[in-house]
Design a protein around this motif. Structure first.
Motif, PDB file in Angstrom:
ATOM      1  N   ALA A 188       2.258   0.420 -15.940  1.00 21.81           N
ATOM      2  CA  ALA A 188       3.601  -0.172 -16.093  1.00 21.81           C
ATOM      3  C   ALA A 188       4.270   0.199 -14.603  1.00 21.81           C
ATOM      4  O   ALA A 188       5.193  -0.407 -14.121  1.00 21.81           O
ATOM      5  N   GLU A 189       4.069   1.349 -14.211  1.00 17.95           N
ATOM      6  CA  GLU A 189       4.882   2.054 -13.234  1.00 17.95           C
ATOM      7  C   GLU A 189       4.637   1.275 -11.656  1.00 17.95           C
ATOM      8  O   GLU A 189       5.360   1.174 -10.651  1.00 17.95           O
ATOM      9  N   TYR A 190       3.411   0.858 -11.893  1.00 16.16           N
ATOM     10  CA  TYR A 190       2.903   0.000 -10.644  1.00 16.16           C
ATOM     11  C   TYR A 190       3.895  -1.420 -10.508  1.00 16.16           C
ATOM     12  O   TYR A 190       4.198  -1.838  -9.322  1.00 16.16           O
ATOM     13  N   ASP A 191       3.801  -1.919 -11.716  1.00 14.49           N
ATOM     14  CA  ASP A 191       4.841  -3.101 -11.872  1.00 14.49           C
ATOM     15  C   ASP A 191       6.329  -2.903 -11.145  1.00 14.49           C
ATOM     16  O   ASP A 191       6.782  -3.577 -10.234  1.00 14.49           O
ATOM     17  N   LYS A 192       6.782  -1.663 -11.529  1.00 14.58           N
ATOM     18  CA  LYS A 192       8.248  -1.238 -10.873  1.00 14.58           C
ATOM     19  C   LYS A 192       8.023  -0.960  -9.497  1.00 14.58           C
ATOM     20  O   LYS A 192       9.016  -1.287  -8.818  1.00 14.58           O
ATOM     21  N   ALA A 193       7.015  -0.177  -8.996  1.00 13.40           N
ATOM     22  CA  ALA A 193       6.799  -0.099  -7.628  1.00 13.40           C
ATOM     23  C   ALA A 193       6.638  -1.382  -6.868  1.00 13.40           C
ATOM     24  O   ALA A 193       7.537  -1.698  -5.774  1.00 13.40           O
ATOM     25  N   LEU A 194       6.015  -2.609  -7.442  1.00 15.18           N
ATOM     26  CA  LEU A 194       5.935  -3.633  -6.662  1.00 15.18           C
ATOM     27  C   LEU A 194       7.338  -4.623  -6.543  1.00 15.18           C
ATOM     28  O   LEU A 194       7.679  -5.095  -5.650  1.00 15.18           O
ATOM     29  N   ALA A 195       8.099  -4.450  -7.888  1.00 16.17           N
ATOM     30  CA  ALA A 195       9.433  -5.024  -7.686  1.00 16.17           C
ATOM     31  C   ALA A 195      10.507  -4.297  -6.972  1.00 16.17           C
ATOM     32  O   ALA A 195      11.205  -4.913  -6.217  1.00 16.17           O
ATOM     33  N   ALA A 196      10.140  -3.087  -6.559  1.00 16.61           N
ATOM     34  CA  ALA A 196      11.120  -2.351  -5.781  1.00 16.61           C
ATOM     35  C   ALA A 196      10.956  -2.629  -4.388  1.00 16.61           C
ATOM     36  O   ALA A 196      11.775  -2.571  -3.478  1.00 16.61           O
ATOM     37  N   SER A 240       0.914  -1.235  -0.066  1.00 18.50           N
ATOM     38  CA  SER A 240       0.000  -0.118   0.007  1.00 18.50           C
ATOM     39  C   SER A 240       0.848   1.244  -0.024  1.00 18.50           C
ATOM     40  O   SER A 240       0.811   2.181  -0.589  1.00 18.50           O
ATOM     41  N   ARG A 241       1.878   1.353   1.066  1.00 24.76           N
ATOM     42  CA  ARG A 241       2.939   2.551   0.786  1.00 24.76           C
ATOM     43  C   ARG A 241       3.613   2.476  -0.679  1.00 24.76           C
ATOM     44  O   ARG A 241       3.665   3.888  -1.002  1.00 24.76           O
ATOM     45  N   ALA A 242       3.806   1.543  -1.075  1.00 27.48           N
ATOM     46  CA  ALA A 242       4.841   1.461  -2.416  1.00 27.48           C
ATOM     47  C   ALA A 242       3.727   2.078  -3.562  1.00 27.48           C
ATOM     48  O   ALA A 242       4.029   3.012  -4.406  1.00 27.48           O
ATOM     49  N   ILE A 243       2.708   1.621  -3.515  1.00 27.38           N
ATOM     50  CA  ILE A 243       1.460   1.955  -4.610  1.00 27.38           C
ATOM     51  C   ILE A 243       1.030   3.308  -4.345  1.00 27.38           C
ATOM     52  O   ILE A 243       0.798   3.926  -5.377  1.00 27.38           O
ATOM     53  N   ARG A 244       0.583   3.805  -3.689  1.00 31.01           N
ATOM     54  CA  ARG A 244       0.596   4.939  -2.918  1.00 31.01           C
ATOM     55  C   ARG A 244       1.423   6.109  -3.519  1.00 31.01           C
ATOM     56  O   ARG A 244       1.152   7.291  -4.237  1.00 31.01           O
ATOM     57  N   ALA A 245       2.712   5.779  -3.279  1.00 28.59           N
ATOM     58  CA  ALA A 245       3.881   6.696  -3.399  1.00 28.59           C
ATOM     59  C   ALA A 245       3.919   6.666  -5.188  1.00 28.59           C
ATOM     60  O   ALA A 245       4.000   7.668  -5.642  1.00 28.59           O
ATOM     61  N   SER A 246       3.684   5.472  -5.738  1.00 26.26           N
ATOM     62  CA  SER A 246       3.489   5.488  -7.297  1.00 26.26           C
ATOM     63  C   SER A 246       2.467   6.217  -8.074  1.00 26.26           C
ATOM     64  O   SER A 246       2.615   6.952  -8.704  1.00 26.26           O
ATOM     65  N   PHE A 247       1.446   6.209  -7.216  1.00 29.43           N
ATOM     66  CA  PHE A 247       0.024   6.610  -7.706  1.00 29.43           C
ATOM     67  C   PHE A 247       0.082   8.344  -7.533  1.00 29.43           C
ATOM     68  O   PHE A 247      -0.261   8.884  -8.449  1.00 29.43           O
ATOM     69  N   ALA A 248       0.839   8.714  -6.499  1.00 30.11           N
ATOM     70  CA  ALA A 248       1.111  10.428  -6.459  1.00 30.11           C
ATOM     71  C   ALA A 248       1.942  10.984  -7.560  1.00 30.11           C
ATOM     72  O   ALA A 248       1.689  11.967  -8.022  1.00 30.11           O
ATOM     73  N   VAL A 249       2.668  10.065  -8.148  1.00 26.66           N
ATOM     74  CA  VAL A 249       3.653  10.465  -9.464  1.00 26.66           C
ATOM     75  C   VAL A 249       2.633   9.927 -10.586  1.00 26.66           C
ATOM     76  O   VAL A 249       2.803  10.991 -11.703  1.00 26.66           O
ATOM     77  N   VAL A 250       2.160   9.085 -10.939  1.00 31.28           N
ATOM     78  CA  VAL A 250       1.578   8.621 -12.326  1.00 31.28           C
ATOM     79  C   VAL A 250       0.286   9.460 -12.362  1.00 31.28           C
ATOM     80  O   VAL A 250      -0.110   9.505 -13.680  1.00 31.28           O
ATOM     81  N   ARG A 251      -0.275   9.850 -11.520  1.00 36.34           N
ATOM     82  CA  ARG A 251      -1.494  10.536 -11.633  1.00 36.34           C
ATOM     83  C   ARG A 251      -1.441  12.173 -12.340  1.00 36.34           C
ATOM     84  O   ARG A 251      -2.115  12.858 -12.974  1.00 36.34           O
ATOM     85  N   LEU A 252       0.075  12.633 -11.858  1.00 39.33           N
ATOM     86  CA  LEU A 252       0.146  14.234 -12.617  1.00 39.33           C
ATOM     87  C   LEU A 252      -0.038  14.144 -14.180  1.00 39.33           C
ATOM     88  O   LEU A 252      -0.555  15.210 -14.576  1.00 39.33           O
TER      89      LEU A 252
END
Length: 279
Positions: free
Chosen positions: A109-117, A26-38
């Protein structure tokens, strides 16, 4: 049983609980979401600025962009593939051997990167419509099938499993965006991109509808023409739109709307008079 779980994952550490995994995911995806929504929010603001009606001077364009976004999403419907493009969910299931499997559902695709990280997961997909990967033995491939079969319900679905979901539709236009002055709309949608789209629309609207072109072919040709014309313009061309600025821009702070003269449209149209498009 027809099993095709291309995005299947497994918790790499057998000691990691589902609860700890959800906390990290949840922390990783929310952080990614804050970027990909822009970029998405920037796109909606640009559409209002370049194609919509302008509101009162003190009104934030952001507010109308959000209203337009939610209205269009509602018209698409919740079951459409394009609805809420930044949504994310992940379900977890315990296989018969006690190991925890997971399947994420998303379109970014950014969510995949966030999960991998996060380092939580290892790839654990399985499909029975093509050959197994060369790096897996027959026994390993069969084990994957048995593991996934053990977590699927009788209808081959995951609806009975625990899951975590990002409630993204209403959060896409979070007001947090407005308080970051380091971010600008223009960083995501640059002036040439805006002009290409406006010119392509103008070319389409001025096209002779009796010429026998299909809508798809005409739109493709006009988009290609607009790109060729706009990309040839010098950086100081007066045709290029002025920057919009921050996500907090008000209607009163906007530059004058882009006006494409008939001469510009005609000059661009000449580029389309090629043998490829006349054939």
């Amino acid at each position: 049983m027809s099993t095709k779980i291309y995005s299947g994952l497994r918790l790499a550490d057998p000691e990691t609980s589902i609860y700890d995994a959800v906390k990290t995911v949840s922390r990783a995806i929310r952080a990614s979401f804050a970027v990909v929504r822009l970029p998405l929010v920037a796109e909606q603001i640009v559409r209002i600025v370049d194609e919509g009606e302008r509101g009162p001077e003190n009104r934030l364009v952001f507010d109308d962009a959000e209203a337009q976004w939610l209205r269009e999403q509602n018209e698409i419907g919740t079951h459409h593939a394009l609805n809420d493009p930044l949504r994310f969910s992940i379900c977890f299931g315990e296989a018969s051997d006690g190991r925890v499997l997971a399947v994420p559902f998303h379109m970014n695709a950014e969510y995949d990167k966030a999960l991998a990280a996060t380092g939580l997961f290892e790839e654990y997909g399985y499909w029975n419509n093509s050959d197994r990967p060369e790096n897996l033995s027959n026994d390993q491939w069969r084990k994957r099938r048995e593991d996934w079969d053990s977590v699927l319900d009788p209808d081959d679905t995951f609806g009975h499993l625990p899951h975590w979901e990002l409630v993204s539709l209403r959060e896409t236009f979070s007001f947090e965006i407005l308080f970051d002055e380091t971010k600008t709309v223009d960083a995501y949608i640059e002036p040439r991109q805006r002009l290409r789209r406006l010119l392509a629309n103008a070319l389409m609207n001025s096209r002779d509808q009796t010429a026998g072109w299909s809508v798809f072919r005409a739109a493709t040709a006009d988009a290609r023409t607009a790109r060729t014309y706009v990309d040839a313009l010098p950086d100081d061309s007066p045709l290029l739109p002025a920057p919009i600025g921050s996500f907090r821009v008000k209607y009163g702070d906007l530059p004058e709307p882009i006006a494409l003269s008939e001469d510009v449209i005609a000059a661009a149209r000449q580029l389309s008079d090629s043998p490829e498009e006349e054939s």
